[in-house]
Design a protein around this motif. Structure first.
Motif, PDB file in Angstrom:
ATOM      1  N   GLN A  86     -14.154 -81.898  -7.762  1.00  0.00           N
ATOM      2  CA  GLN A  86     -13.629 -82.589  -8.662  1.00  0.00           C
ATOM      3  C   GLN A  86     -14.581 -82.297  -9.955  1.00  0.00           C
ATOM      4  O   GLN A  86     -14.101 -81.936 -11.506  1.00  0.00           O
ATOM      5  CB  GLN A  86     -13.267 -83.595  -8.949  1.00  0.00           C
ATOM      6  N   GLN A  87     -16.053 -82.375 -10.438  1.00  0.00           N
ATOM      7  CA  GLN A  87     -17.166 -82.523 -10.544  1.00  0.00           C
ATOM      8  C   GLN A  87     -16.798 -81.530 -11.879  1.00  0.00           C
ATOM      9  O   GLN A  87     -17.097 -81.058 -13.047  1.00  0.00           O
ATOM     10  CB  GLN A  87     -17.841 -83.032 -10.687  1.00  0.00           C
ATOM     11  N   ALA A  88     -17.131 -80.264 -11.150  1.00  0.00           N
ATOM     12  CA  ALA A  88     -17.276 -78.591 -10.809  1.00  0.00           C
ATOM     13  C   ALA A  88     -15.766 -78.771 -11.755  1.00  0.00           C
ATOM     14  O   ALA A  88     -16.382 -77.440 -13.093  1.00  0.00           O
ATOM     15  CB  ALA A  88     -17.110 -77.795  -9.954  1.00  0.00           C
ATOM     16  N   TRP A  89     -14.919 -78.750 -11.985  1.00  0.00           N
ATOM     17  CA  TRP A  89     -13.394 -78.527 -12.782  1.00  0.00           C
ATOM     18  C   TRP A  89     -13.806 -79.472 -14.084  1.00  0.00           C
ATOM     19  O   TRP A  89     -13.503 -78.073 -14.608  1.00  0.00           O
ATOM     20  CB  TRP A  89     -11.858 -79.810 -11.671  1.00  0.00           C
ATOM     21  N   VAL A  90     -14.506 -80.081 -14.129  1.00  0.00           N
ATOM     22  CA  VAL A  90     -15.354 -81.113 -15.344  1.00  0.00           C
ATOM     23  C   VAL A  90     -16.049 -80.322 -16.334  1.00  0.00           C
ATOM     24  O   VAL A  90     -15.681 -80.057 -17.529  1.00  0.00           O
ATOM     25  CB  VAL A  90     -15.267 -82.806 -15.404  1.00  0.00           C
ATOM     26  N   ASP A  91     -16.988 -79.972 -15.485  1.00  0.00           N
ATOM     27  CA  ASP A  91     -18.285 -79.228 -15.751  1.00  0.00           C
ATOM     28  C   ASP A  91     -17.621 -77.569 -16.393  1.00  0.00           C
ATOM     29  O   ASP A  91     -18.368 -77.757 -17.335  1.00  0.00           O
ATOM     30  CB  ASP A  91     -19.603 -79.216 -15.197  1.00  0.00           C
ATOM     31  N   HIS A  92     -16.888 -77.057 -15.949  1.00  0.00           N
ATOM     32  CA  HIS A  92     -16.069 -75.883 -16.548  1.00  0.00           C
ATOM     33  C   HIS A  92     -15.026 -75.782 -17.427  1.00  0.00           C
ATOM     34  O   HIS A  92     -14.060 -75.055 -17.705  1.00  0.00           O
ATOM     35  CB  HIS A  92     -15.699 -74.799 -15.141  1.00  0.00           C
ATOM     36  N   GLN A  93     -14.576 -77.221 -17.672  1.00  0.00           N
ATOM     37  CA  GLN A  93     -13.186 -77.755 -18.725  1.00  0.00           C
ATOM     38  C   GLN A  93     -12.215 -76.405 -17.652  1.00  0.00           C
ATOM     39  O   GLN A  93     -11.946 -75.866 -19.263  1.00  0.00           O
ATOM     40  CB  GLN A  93     -13.998 -77.388 -20.028  1.00  0.00           C
ATOM     41  N   VAL A  94     -12.196 -76.408 -16.782  1.00  0.00           N
ATOM     42  CA  VAL A  94     -10.821 -75.985 -16.295  1.00  0.00           C
ATOM     43  C   VAL A  94      -9.269 -76.678 -17.118  1.00  0.00           C
ATOM     44  O   VAL A  94      -8.350 -75.486 -17.062  1.00  0.00           O
ATOM     45  CB  VAL A  94     -11.084 -76.169 -14.333  1.00  0.00           C
ATOM     46  N   ALA A  95      -8.804 -77.967 -16.726  1.00  0.00           N
ATOM     47  CA  ALA A  95      -7.835 -77.747 -17.353  1.00  0.00           C
ATOM     48  C   ALA A  95      -7.243 -77.712 -19.124  1.00  0.00           C
ATOM     49  O   ALA A  95      -8.637 -78.079 -19.455  1.00  0.00           O
ATOM     50  CB  ALA A  95      -7.702 -79.685 -16.791  1.00  0.00           C
ATOM     51  N   GLN A  96      -6.374 -77.448 -18.843  1.00  0.00           N
ATOM     52  CA  GLN A  96      -5.511 -77.182 -19.905  1.00  0.00           C
ATOM     53  C   GLN A  96      -4.599 -78.331 -20.250  1.00  0.00           C
ATOM     54  O   GLN A  96      -4.627 -79.495 -20.976  1.00  0.00           O
ATOM     55  CB  GLN A  96      -5.536 -75.835 -20.342  1.00  0.00           C
TER      56      GLN A  96
END
Length: 154
Positions: A86-96
């Motif tokens: 989940q933190q990696a998702w945040v760090d890489h700004q995955v979600a649009q």
């Protein structure tokens, strides 16, 4: 028929017909709305959860077919203590738009549990059933690689 499910480590008793999809049990009966309805035919991956660590499409798993402990996006981490993926998702700004992301994360977490150092090809293969209309696939791949590296360090 009354059934007890273990969801995110806690027992939940539900009294529903055996053919009700797990997706609706989670959302409507248990109140865990992080798992999303996308297509209803297991083609998009938005409803992905894990049963005993295996990624499954909850729109197609019926209540009677649940064979073990269910983990949803709410069971991976908390807002104050995100899981590594989940933190990696945040760090890489995955979600649009973010709609598909809970399913994407649950699929990615299952991949990393099975294969702690996946190649690009292995990531693509494991994630191919999870669709993202926003097209954040390069960020998804980068986040999975980042999470794998951080899990290796831990």
């Amino acid at each position: 028929m009354a059934t007890t499910l273990t969801i995110n480590g806690k027992p939940h008793q539900v009294d529903l017909p055996d053919d009700v999809p797990l997706l609706w049990v989670l959302r409507d009966e248990v109140g865990l709305t992080g798992t999303k309805f996308g297509c209803g035919v297991a083609a998009c991956g938005a409803c992905t959860v894990q049963i005993d660590g295996e990624a499954v499409r909850s729109c197609q798993v019926t209540l009677s077919d649940v064979w073990g402990e269910v983990t949803t996006i709410e069971g991976l981490g908390t807002p104050d203590n995100l899981a590594t993926i989940q933190q990696a998702w945040v760090d890489h700004q995955v979600a649009q738009c973010g709609y598909c992301q809970s399913g994407q994360i649950m699929q990615a977490a299952a991949l990393l549990a099975e294969n702690p150092a996946p190649s690009d090809e292995e990531i693509d293969e494991a994630m191919q059933g999870n669709l993202c209309r926003c097209g954040t696939y390069p960020r998804i791949r980068a986040a999975i690689h980042d999470a794998a590296a951080k899990l290796k360090e831990a």
